[in-house]
Motif scaffolding. Structure first.
Motif, PDB file in Angstrom:
ATOM      1  N   VAL A 249       0.854  -1.183   0.000  1.00  0.00           N
ATOM      2  CA  VAL A 249       0.000   0.000   0.000  1.00  0.00           C
ATOM      3  C   VAL A 249       0.898   1.244   0.000  1.00  0.00           C
ATOM      4  CG1 VAL A 249      -0.122   0.065   2.523  1.00  0.00           C
ATOM      5  CG2 VAL A 249      -1.994   1.048   1.175  1.00  0.00           C
ATOM      6  N   ILE A 250       0.411   2.325  -0.540  1.00  0.00           N
ATOM      7  CA  ILE A 250       1.165   3.580  -0.501  1.00  0.00           C
ATOM      8  C   ILE A 250       1.020   4.210   0.885  1.00  0.00           C
ATOM      9  CG2 ILE A 250       1.364   5.920  -1.412  1.00  0.00           C
ATOM     10  CD1 ILE A 250       0.367   4.864  -4.091  1.00  0.00           C
ATOM     11  N   SER A 251       2.145   4.397   1.563  1.00  0.00           N
ATOM     12  CA  SER A 251       2.123   5.042   2.880  1.00  0.00           C
ATOM     13  C   SER A 251       2.099   6.559   2.767  1.00  0.00           C
ATOM     14  CB  SER A 251       3.353   4.630   3.698  1.00  0.00           C
ATOM     15  OG  SER A 251       3.295   3.261   4.005  1.00  0.00           O
ATOM     16  N   GLN A 252       2.946   7.089   1.864  1.00  0.00           N
ATOM     17  CA  GLN A 252       3.036   8.543   1.743  1.00  0.00           C
ATOM     18  C   GLN A 252       3.495   8.905   0.332  1.00  0.00           C
ATOM     19  OE1 GLN A 252       5.669  10.494   4.554  1.00  0.00           O
ATOM     20  NE2 GLN A 252       4.696  12.486   4.270  1.00  0.00           N
ATOM     21  N   ILE A 253       3.038  10.068  -0.123  1.00  0.00           N
ATOM     22  CA  ILE A 253       3.453  10.606  -1.415  1.00  0.00           C
ATOM     23  C   ILE A 253       4.271  11.877  -1.184  1.00  0.00           C
ATOM     24  CG2 ILE A 253       2.624  11.732  -3.535  1.00  0.00           C
ATOM     25  CD1 ILE A 253       0.296   9.728  -3.531  1.00  0.00           C
ATOM     26  N   HIS A 254       5.401  11.985  -1.897  1.00  0.00           N
ATOM     27  CA  HIS A 254       6.259  13.165  -1.796  1.00  0.00           C
ATOM     28  C   HIS A 254       6.358  13.858  -3.149  1.00  0.00           C
ATOM     29  CE1 HIS A 254       7.962  12.760   2.256  1.00  0.00           C
ATOM     30  NE2 HIS A 254       7.900  11.457   2.061  1.00  0.00           N
ATOM     31  N   LYS A 255       6.466  15.176  -3.104  1.00  0.00           N
ATOM     32  CA  LYS A 255       6.729  15.962  -4.308  1.00  0.00           C
ATOM     33  C   LYS A 255       8.171  16.469  -4.246  1.00  0.00           C
ATOM     34  CE  LYS A 255       1.931  17.404  -4.955  1.00  0.00           C
ATOM     35  NZ  LYS A 255       0.973  18.545  -5.054  1.00  0.00           N
ATOM     36  N   LEU A 256       8.916  16.220  -5.305  1.00  0.00           N
ATOM     37  CA  LEU A 256      10.325  16.585  -5.356  1.00  0.00           C
ATOM     38  C   LEU A 256      10.555  17.731  -6.333  1.00  0.00           C
ATOM     39  CD1 LEU A 256      11.975  13.039  -5.640  1.00  0.00           C
ATOM     40  CD2 LEU A 256      11.472  14.314  -3.553  1.00  0.00           C
ATOM     41  N   GLU A 257      11.447  18.597  -5.968  1.00  0.00           N
ATOM     42  CA  GLU A 257      11.914  19.629  -6.891  1.00  0.00           C
ATOM     43  C   GLU A 257      13.176  19.120  -7.593  1.00  0.00           C
ATOM     44  OE1 GLU A 257      12.348  23.373  -4.990  1.00  0.00           O
ATOM     45  OE2 GLU A 257      10.234  23.482  -4.383  1.00  0.00           O
ATOM     46  N   MET A 313      15.535  -1.098   4.626  1.00  0.00           N
ATOM     47  CA  MET A 313      15.188  -2.332   5.314  1.00  0.00           C
ATOM     48  C   MET A 313      13.681  -2.576   5.304  1.00  0.00           C
ATOM     49  SD  MET A 313      16.035  -3.621   9.189  1.00  0.00           S
ATOM     50  CE  MET A 313      17.794  -3.693   8.885  1.00  0.00           C
ATOM     51  N   ASP A 314      12.890  -1.509   5.485  1.00  0.00           N
ATOM     52  CA  ASP A 314      11.451  -1.669   5.643  1.00  0.00           C
ATOM     53  C   ASP A 314      10.630  -0.918   4.600  1.00  0.00           C
ATOM     54  OD1 ASP A 314      11.939  -2.943   8.297  1.00  0.00           O
ATOM     55  OD2 ASP A 314      12.589  -0.916   8.802  1.00  0.00           O
ATOM     56  N   MET A 315      11.283  -0.224   3.687  1.00  0.00           N
ATOM     57  CA  MET A 315      10.555   0.617   2.733  1.00  0.00           C
ATOM     58  C   MET A 315      11.245   0.660   1.377  1.00  0.00           C
ATOM     59  SD  MET A 315       9.532   3.854   5.185  1.00  0.00           S
ATOM     60  CE  MET A 315      10.774   3.517   6.437  1.00  0.00           C
ATOM     61  N   ILE A 316      10.439   0.942   0.360  1.00  0.00           N
ATOM     62  CA  ILE A 316      10.957   1.296  -0.954  1.00  0.00           C
ATOM     63  C   ILE A 316      10.279   2.592  -1.383  1.00  0.00           C
ATOM     64  CG2 ILE A 316      11.464  -1.063  -1.691  1.00  0.00           C
ATOM     65  CD1 ILE A 316       8.851  -1.037  -3.311  1.00  0.00           C
ATOM     66  N   MET A 317      10.934   3.295  -2.294  1.00  0.00           N
ATOM     67  CA  MET A 317      10.365   4.494  -2.893  1.00  0.00           C
ATOM     68  C   MET A 317      10.265   4.269  -4.394  1.00  0.00           C
ATOM     69  SD  MET A 317      11.983   5.135   0.034  1.00  0.00           S
ATOM     70  CE  MET A 317      13.690   5.629  -0.245  1.00  0.00           C
ATOM     71  N   VAL A 318       9.135   4.684  -4.971  1.00  0.00           N
ATOM     72  CA  VAL A 318       8.929   4.480  -6.398  1.00  0.00           C
ATOM     73  C   VAL A 318       8.515   5.797  -7.053  1.00  0.00           C
ATOM     74  CG1 VAL A 318       8.256   2.069  -6.037  1.00  0.00           C
ATOM     75  CG2 VAL A 318       6.479   3.835  -6.169  1.00  0.00           C
ATOM     76  N   ASN A 319       8.781   5.889  -8.347  1.00  0.00           N
ATOM     77  CA  ASN A 319       8.456   7.094  -9.108  1.00  0.00           C
ATOM     78  C   ASN A 319       7.016   7.018  -9.605  1.00  0.00           C
ATOM     79  OD1 ASN A 319       8.289   9.220 -10.992  1.00  0.00           O
ATOM     80  ND2 ASN A 319      10.485   9.082 -11.406  1.00  0.00           N
ATOM     81  N   ILE A 320       6.178   7.942  -9.167  1.00  0.00           N
ATOM     82  CA  ILE A 320       4.764   7.959  -9.580  1.00  0.00           C
ATOM     83  C   ILE A 320       4.427   9.256 -10.319  1.00  0.00           C
ATOM     84  CG2 ILE A 320       3.971   6.373  -7.777  1.00  0.00           C
ATOM     85  CD1 ILE A 320       2.983   8.961  -6.257  1.00  0.00           C
ATOM     86  N   THR A 321       5.442   9.900 -10.897  1.00  0.00           N
ATOM     87  CA  THR A 321       5.221  11.194 -11.558  1.00  0.00           C
ATOM     88  C   THR A 321       4.090  11.136 -12.577  1.00  0.00           C
ATOM     89  OG1 THR A 321       7.570  11.708 -11.253  1.00  0.00           O
ATOM     90  CG2 THR A 321       6.358  13.032 -12.875  1.00  0.00           C
ATOM     91  N   ASP A 322       4.006  10.027 -13.315  1.00  0.00           N
ATOM     92  CA  ASP A 322       3.003   9.911 -14.379  1.00  0.00           C
ATOM     93  C   ASP A 322       1.851   8.983 -14.009  1.00  0.00           C
ATOM     94  OD1 ASP A 322       4.508  11.590 -16.096  1.00  0.00           O
ATOM     95  OD2 ASP A 322       5.819   9.888 -16.580  1.00  0.00           O
ATOM     96  N   ILE A 323       1.663   8.736 -12.708  1.00  0.00           N
ATOM     97  CA  ILE A 323       0.611   7.817 -12.261  1.00  0.00           C
ATOM     98  C   ILE A 323      -0.346   8.562 -11.332  1.00  0.00           C
ATOM     99  CG2 ILE A 323       0.104   5.677 -11.019  1.00  0.00           C
ATOM    100  CD1 ILE A 323       2.907   4.709 -11.749  1.00  0.00           C
ATOM    101  N   GLU A 327      -2.400   8.272  -1.394  1.00  0.00           N
ATOM    102  CA  GLU A 327      -1.977   7.534  -0.215  1.00  0.00           C
ATOM    103  C   GLU A 327      -3.090   6.549   0.172  1.00  0.00           C
ATOM    104  OE1 GLU A 327      -0.973  10.553   2.609  1.00  0.00           O
ATOM    105  OE2 GLU A 327       0.839  11.153   1.517  1.00  0.00           O
ATOM    106  N   GLY A 328      -2.688   5.316   0.461  1.00  0.00           N
ATOM    107  CA  GLY A 328      -3.658   4.270   0.781  1.00  0.00           C
ATOM    108  C   GLY A 328      -3.999   3.378  -0.398  1.00  0.00           C
ATOM    109  N   ASP A 329      -3.580   3.761  -1.614  1.00  0.00           N
ATOM    110  CA  ASP A 329      -3.857   2.912  -2.783  1.00  0.00           C
ATOM    111  C   ASP A 329      -3.045   1.623  -2.728  1.00  0.00           C
ATOM    112  OD1 ASP A 329      -5.613   4.769  -3.752  1.00  0.00           O
ATOM    113  OD2 ASP A 329      -4.422   5.322  -5.522  1.00  0.00           O
ATOM    114  N   GLU A 330      -3.597   0.570  -3.328  1.00  0.00           N
ATOM    115  CA  GLU A 330      -2.943  -0.737  -3.364  1.00  0.00           C
ATOM    116  C   GLU A 330      -1.738  -0.719  -4.313  1.00  0.00           C
ATOM    117  OE1 GLU A 330      -4.903  -4.961  -3.315  1.00  0.00           O
ATOM    118  OE2 GLU A 330      -4.736  -4.358  -5.418  1.00  0.00           O
TER     119      GLU A 330
END
Length: 368
Positions: A249-257, A313-323, A327-330
């Protein structure tokens, strides 16, 4: 099917039934079926899988180590269980658990006979393994006289079966090598049986052997990866159903500059304005470091999201710029549509490693 709200490995028993029936359909009626449930049933849930296979009337189970077999016995599994790689320190436990060891060297044979005699056993079933080319474990052809002599000089054990392991049964380019293994095994079986006063079962084929070499099915076959949904070829993969769905599940979404970095060692740098999603699964759950830095991916809302930066160890980060997602999505790591073998290719490994690496801390959910 409910959407994932946490990291979970769904285990589909209906898919397991389908795979068993498909592989069983390849066999002659009298050929026995041994199901390999080692390594937590290829990363799923060995007890759940073994109980279901017992209900499907599989003939035998196999594990790698004694501890795995004992766990199945403690869970109420009554099927015969072959221990493929037993160690002498556990021989007494093997007998106490009514497990059946693979004996593969003079040292192992001698030591098991000694323990069986100490435990006052009579005709305790063992399985004699021969090396026909894999060069991993097994007696050689010229050990036959030694083995037969040892068997004739004790009443404590009896050879329930003779077996070997194909090295490259999935590879058509190695057909000559595989057929040589088959012929070598058949020759040594004939010699062995001519020198002893009973007829042990014989077995040689793994999943790919079942599919590609019907002439080698013999008395029993041993299926592992096929039961879990993979047939080692595109054609056969289409006939099988992966039993495991790894979701999160998505825990959090971040916006990057532009030029902002992500994760440990600042391994990823944003090239422009980007969005990332943080997902609660990491290398402690089986998503190894080789998945990171653009190699691995997950599926979010039917789109591929590349893993960026180093795996934590407990998390990964993925690029969702075009998706489009929230937060909470499967999040799907692999399932029946986005298969583990496809992910394996992306990270330069095989489906076996993807499946068996899933940590026991990941919640299991059983689907009928």
């Amino acid at each position: 099917m409910a959407k994932a709200q946490e990291t979970v490995l769904e285990i589909n028993l209906g898919a397991l039934t389908h795979n068993f029936n498909y592989l069983k359909s390849k066999l002659q009626p009298n050929t026995k079926f041994l199901a390999v449930v080692k390594a937590f049933a290829y990363g799923s849930d060995a007890i759940c899988i073994a109980k279901h296979l017992q209900n499907l009337h599989v003939d035998y189970l196999a594990v790698a180590y004694t501890k795995e077999g004992i766990a199945l016995r403690d869970a109420g599994i009554t099927l015969p269980i072959l221990v493929l790689h037993p160690q002498p320190i556990n021989f007494k436990k093997i007998i106490e658990g009514c497990l059946e060891p693979s004996l593969y060297s003079p040292k192992i044979l001698t030591e098991f006979i000694s323990v069986a005699e100490q435990e006052v056993q009579n005709n305790y079933p063992v399985h004699i393994k021969f090396n026909t080319g894999l060069n991993r474990l097994g007696f050689w052809e010229n050990d036959i006289d030694y083995i037969v002599t040892k068997l004739k000089n004790t009443n404590s054990i009896i050879a329930k079966s003779l077996f070997s392991h194909l090295a490259a049964s999935e590879d058509k380019n190695e057909e000559r090598f595989t057929k040589n293994q088959i012929n070598t095994f058949k020759t040594l079986v004939t010699e062995f049986k001519s020198k002893i006063n009973y007829s042990p079962w014989t077995h040689l084929c793994n999943t790919s052997g079942v599919i590609n070499y019907p002439e080698a099915h013999l008395d029993m076959v041993r299926c592992g990866i096929g039961l879990y949904g993979f047939g080692n070829s595109t054609k056969e993969n289409s006939n099988l159903k992966p039993i495991a769905n790894l979701k999160s599940v998505i825990s959090q979404i971040h916006k990057l500059e532009p030029n902002e970095t992500v994760g440990y060692n600042r391994a990823y740098t944003a090239k422009h304005f980007e969005k990332t999603a943080t997902i609660p699964i990491g290398h402690a759950d089986g998503i190894g470091r080789q998945f990171g830095n653009g190699k691995g991916y997950v599926i979010i809302n039917n789109k591929k999201a590349t893993i960026i930066g180093n795996i934590c160890m407990d998390m990964i980060m993925v690029n969702i710029t075009d998706i489009e997602c929230n937060e909470g999505d499967e999040v799907i790591v692999f399932d029946n549509s986005h298969k583990a073998n496809e992910l394996a290719i992306a990270v330069n490994t095989i489906s076996y490693e993807i499946l068996t690496s899933i940590s026991q801390r990941v919640k299991r959910s059983i689907l009928s």
